[in-house]
Write an enzyme that holds these catalytic residues in place. Sequence first.
Site, mmCIF file in Angstrom:
data_model
loop_
_atom_site.group_PDB
_atom_site.id
_atom_site.type_symbol
_atom_site.label_atom_id
_atom_site.label_comp_id
_atom_site.label_asym_id
_atom_site.label_seq_id
_atom_site.Cartn_x
_atom_site.Cartn_y
_atom_site.Cartn_z
ATOM 1 C CG HIS A 130 38.753 46.423 30.893
ATOM 2 N ND1 HIS A 130 38.094 45.291 31.297
ATOM 3 C CD2 HIS A 130 40.065 46.184 31.150
ATOM 4 C CE1 HIS A 130 38.954 44.406 31.783
ATOM 5 N NE2 HIS A 130 40.164 44.921 31.697
ATOM 6 N NE ARG B 139 33.458 43.531 33.513
ATOM 7 C CZ ARG B 139 34.633 43.476 34.137
ATOM 8 N NH1 ARG B 139 34.706 43.650 35.445
ATOM 9 N NH2 ARG B 139 35.742 43.275 33.455
ATOM 10 C CD GLU C 42 42.614 42.437 33.359
ATOM 11 O OE1 GLU C 42 42.890 41.409 33.989
ATOM 12 O OE2 GLU C 42 41.440 42.837 33.189
ATOM 13 C CG ASP D 214 35.025 46.465 32.269
ATOM 14 O OD1 ASP D 214 35.385 45.882 31.232
ATOM 15 O OD2 ASP D 214 35.727 46.505 33.295
ATOM 16 C CE1 TYR E 298 41.487 43.257 42.933
ATOM 17 C CE2 TYR E 298 40.846 41.787 41.169
ATOM 18 C CZ TYR E 298 41.419 42.963 41.593
ATOM 19 O OH TYR E 298 41.914 43.857 40.678
ATOM 20 C CG PHE E 299 36.376 41.774 49.661
ATOM 21 C CD1 PHE E 299 37.604 41.225 49.975
ATOM 22 C CD2 PHE E 299 35.956 42.875 50.377
ATOM 23 C CE1 PHE E 299 38.412 41.763 50.971
ATOM 24 C CE2 PHE E 299 36.739 43.428 51.376
ATOM 25 C CZ PHE E 299 37.974 42.874 51.672
HETATM 26 C C1 ACM Z 1 41.666 44.417 37.422
HETATM 27 O O1 ACM Z 1 41.313 43.515 38.196
HETATM 28 N N1 ACM Z 1 41.703 44.190 36.120
HETATM 29 C C2 ACM Z 1 42.056 45.721 37.906
#
Ligand code: ACM
Length: 760
Positions: free
Chosen positions: A276, A155, A336, A184, A429-430
């Site tokens: 992704h 990203r 996802e 991604d 998730y920092f």
């Molecule tokens: C994720 O946060 N999609 C692994």
Amino acid sequence: MNRRFFAFALCFSSIFCVTFAQPTLIPAPQSLHMGTGTFEVPDLVEVAYGAPQLSPAADYLVESLRQEAALQAQALRSKAGAIVLALQKRGASGAYRLAITPEGIRLTGADPSAVTNGIATLRQLVLQYGRHLPLMTIDDSPRFSWRGFHLDVSRHFFTVPEVKRILDLMALYKLNRFHWHLTDDQGWRIEIKKYPLLTERGAWRVFNDQDTVCMRQAASTDDPSMLVPRDAERTRIVGPDTLYGGFYTQEQIRDIVAYARQRGIETIPEIDMPGHFLSAIEYYDGISCFPQVGWGEFFTTPLCPGKDKTLAFCRDVWDEVISLFPFEYVHIGGDEVLKDNWKRCPDCQRRIRDQHLKDEFELQAWFIHEMETYLNRHGRKMMGWDEILEGGLSRTATVTWWRTWVPEAPLEVTAQGNDVIFCPGSPMYFSQKEQKGNLRDVYDYDLQPAGMTAAQLRHIRGVQGNLWCEYIPTLDRAFYQYFPRVMALSELAWTQPSRKDYDDFVRRMTSHFSLLHRLGVLYHTPSLEGFYGINAFTSQGTLNATCADPSAIIRYTTDGSLPTGSSPRYTGPVVVDESTDFAIRLFQPDGRGGETVRAAFVKQGYLEPLANEPSGLEPGLRATWYDFRAFECDTLHRCPVRAVYPVEDVVIPTEVRGHIGLIVSGYLVVPTDGVYTFALKSDDGSLLKIDGNMVVDNDHPQSPHEEIGQQALRAGVHKIEVRYYDHNGGMLRLHVLDPEGHLLPPATIYRRTPITESNR
Ligand code: ACM
Ligand code: ZN
């Protein structure tokens, strides 16, 4: 020498000697015995190593001593030196012994990565004490073999020197697995020689909405760490467009992998598939279901598992990836995946028929298993996000569990005999903004969940912190998000529970802030305490602001503007007679501005009660479930009602799942006149009204977040309403504190009208 770290006490024995306080090590070691006196590191330090396998570790230590302590150092193949690194025959995996004696320093471990664990300890000691190292012996070993950290470079892109700085810092805290999210939708970051368009085109994109958010935040919060870099390494001019991106050549990948390995870190590449994958699908034909590819509402067009060309493409990519990463694991993503195309694609449907699959979930599992078989044949084990459970998990895959809202996933994985790594979105998730309480949530995370047998517990390989970089455009910002949570992660992953102590950890962490200043690492200063979002008062209000970081400088304004380096400095309580809106901001000693928090001090009259006594009411509250798909609580009451439940507290009734719109309503019976405090925590949005007045507005799509408000109430009965929504599995909790700050038990305060057939 840095005197901040130099704590000493005098002791009297046959000679006059100096005893040092315990060093502030993170993670806390298994055992540490202090001696008396010091070892003085000489001007020119020789780092001797007897075994040739320790040559990279010796070079790493030399480099650290030069850079972090400005010491002259050199590595030499020898059994004698001021610092000796040695292998010992026996020892648990990762365990080391560090002995600092008057004669010198001896560091031993069963293998090179155990020795690098000891080097991390030595680096911390040198950063604290300089050349005058107190005598001590440390025997230490890790709780978990997987002490992971993750970095998404798709990203936003991080250059080779930036990745190396992250690796240096992680090694300092004994984290030993680098999960590198290399591909991604927004960018393909690894050179694949067979498919050059992946990096010629797939690594470059136009500036996007995520950049816009970052740039806006940089401007609105006066935060240069949110500015998306436009340097030569991350931009490319193509025709009229300036494109953002970057990639690593295979040579650079090898360099980073070796650099990490030297620091005891194994690198796990993630090539996220079959979703992704847009940065590849856009540039190579015939690997998606249909030629039209792009974004759906949330996710992008996935690969087409029905086409053999897709499988060949993925195998080719893995061939090259595997050749660059010499470790046990590679990560296949699997998260996802938008499966709509698969339902309409003749190739996918043929595959489902030919392979006797039940549905598109099994098709995904089939694709993942195909890849896994290929990877296994090439000597690698496969990992994937916990979606790889859906449609059937293979016997050998390891799962990174991230979906907090699928709490059963680790139980299922381990019950099937597979390994799991814990990285639940909340709190691991920092990339999420650090909120009050998050640090402790990480530190205390339960890695022995109830309901697991001893055999299942053995399948918990460890824990990991993840950094997704949609809104993290710079290295400074990455550090700000990682630190200090990564320190709590380090101790969670390394230190046995019996040796953990949160208060002591916070004390050590606070002293490490000075060390981070010296290393130039931006960190999230612990949030200010002592006030809330809304602070009610009836005659005079007092702003009390405290920060756990003694080096933090606090500045504030009352005119709505963002505090700057010249705004008034907060040095003690500020008293106000009228309603006042404070903006309070933390600055680091080097002048870099951090977070600003806004606190409204509101002069209020008391809300008069509807009645003095709750007559005709019964204990509890009424929870009404609405069919709700929006992202703000406002319109909730206009949606169709699905059911009504009596509840005892502000909670989500167990029957309520999926798209949740909830109004919990009833009456609050408060015992005395005074200012009451309401702490409302939710994932996603919520708000609280008392007698129709908004007291807490926490109405955003979000992971668990607490907002606190206050209201002056006269004793008696008041109307209470909490509105809440969620779309992905969330939480809701309200705490009510009395004017003295004591938590009021729900049974003593909530009342509702009886629920009958007619008012359902
Ligand atoms: C994720 O946060 N999609 C692994
Ligand atoms: Zn298809």
